[in-house]
Design a protein around this motif. Sequence first.
Motif: not given
Length: 378
Positions: A40-41, A81-82, A46-51, A63-64
């Motif tokens: 769930q996390m 890792t991206v 991933i959303k956090l990294c994009k934001d 990609c993540f």
Amino acid sequence: MGAEVKIWNPVEVAEQARKDYATQIHSSQLVIDPSLSFSQMKPLVIKLCKDMFKDWSNLDDSCFEVDKISGGITNLLLKVTVKNGSSVDDTVTIRLYGPNTEYIIDRHRELQATKYITSAGFGAKWLGIFGNGMVQSFINAHTLSPSDMREPKMAAKIARALRRFHHVEVPGSREPQLWNDVWKFFETASTLKFDDSEKKNAYETISFKEVHDEIVELQEVTESLNSPVIFSHNDLLSGNIMVNEEEDKVYIIDYEYASYNYRGFDIGNHFAEYAGFDCDYDLYPNMNQQYHFFRHYIQPDRPNEVSDKDLETFYVEANAYALASHLSWSLWGLIQARMSPIDFDYLGYFFLRYNEYKRRKEGFLSMARSYIAAGKNK
């Protein structure tokens, strides 16, 4: 003797940090619930990294790659890792604050410390802050175990690294925080209410009048030692030390409790952590092991030339303040027993630490008092 108990709202702290360091770090107001399952996390991470990072905002989720590095008794550490099409992948670590840790950790103080510690070349580079955590660069190193930490060559490396750490300059008050924090913990710990009957019964066996008197006595003795005040890590357990063997480099990480404090406390607290979370205090370092550490801390280039006088001073300081470590973390354990949802026997941890304090008290305090009396008679 008490201190006001302040609850630190992590989202408010993150927003203040964003304002304070807007030109230096990335930021997001997103919050990730650390109690979620890893599956769930992952999409939320991933959303956090994009934001947070514009260069990643348009990348596909595939990609993540998100992995759990560790889940301690306070925080959860994740590795992201991206793969962005270049020959070198980007990698960051995300640290999620444990639930309810705002009752015991001053997040304003932590972020202030992190800024200057990382600027001084310690630990990972600070990259960003979000609602309930921070993002840092990935360290290519492994975390030590308590047995690693006790090995003589590693102990010498840690001593040298800690000496450098103690020379970090952080703006603001240089008042030692030990007893402010201990009294804050005491006030919170002594007024807890438990719903669980087993925990309630165990809690009610504690004499907080006794604990109060122990704090008063220990504070009086240790302050008479005049241990120098330095910038201190205050939580130098094995999990907060990483090593890159190829580069022969030691990293001191995680600055949640870092502040100006007594030199003796930082070293004595480190020695207490030789026992690990199992609290096997038979592993507490003996005089020879401690002297080995002190020599490499005091004179890294000429450890065998350290004077007997200096060794005695450090020995008295470290062991007297190890008692303060036991009192501080035992009270911390009580608060966590009430506040933390993490599956760890925090209440049992209180009794382990407090009983070890009482077991060591007479020997260490007698030594400290004799040392203080000898100094006054000179």
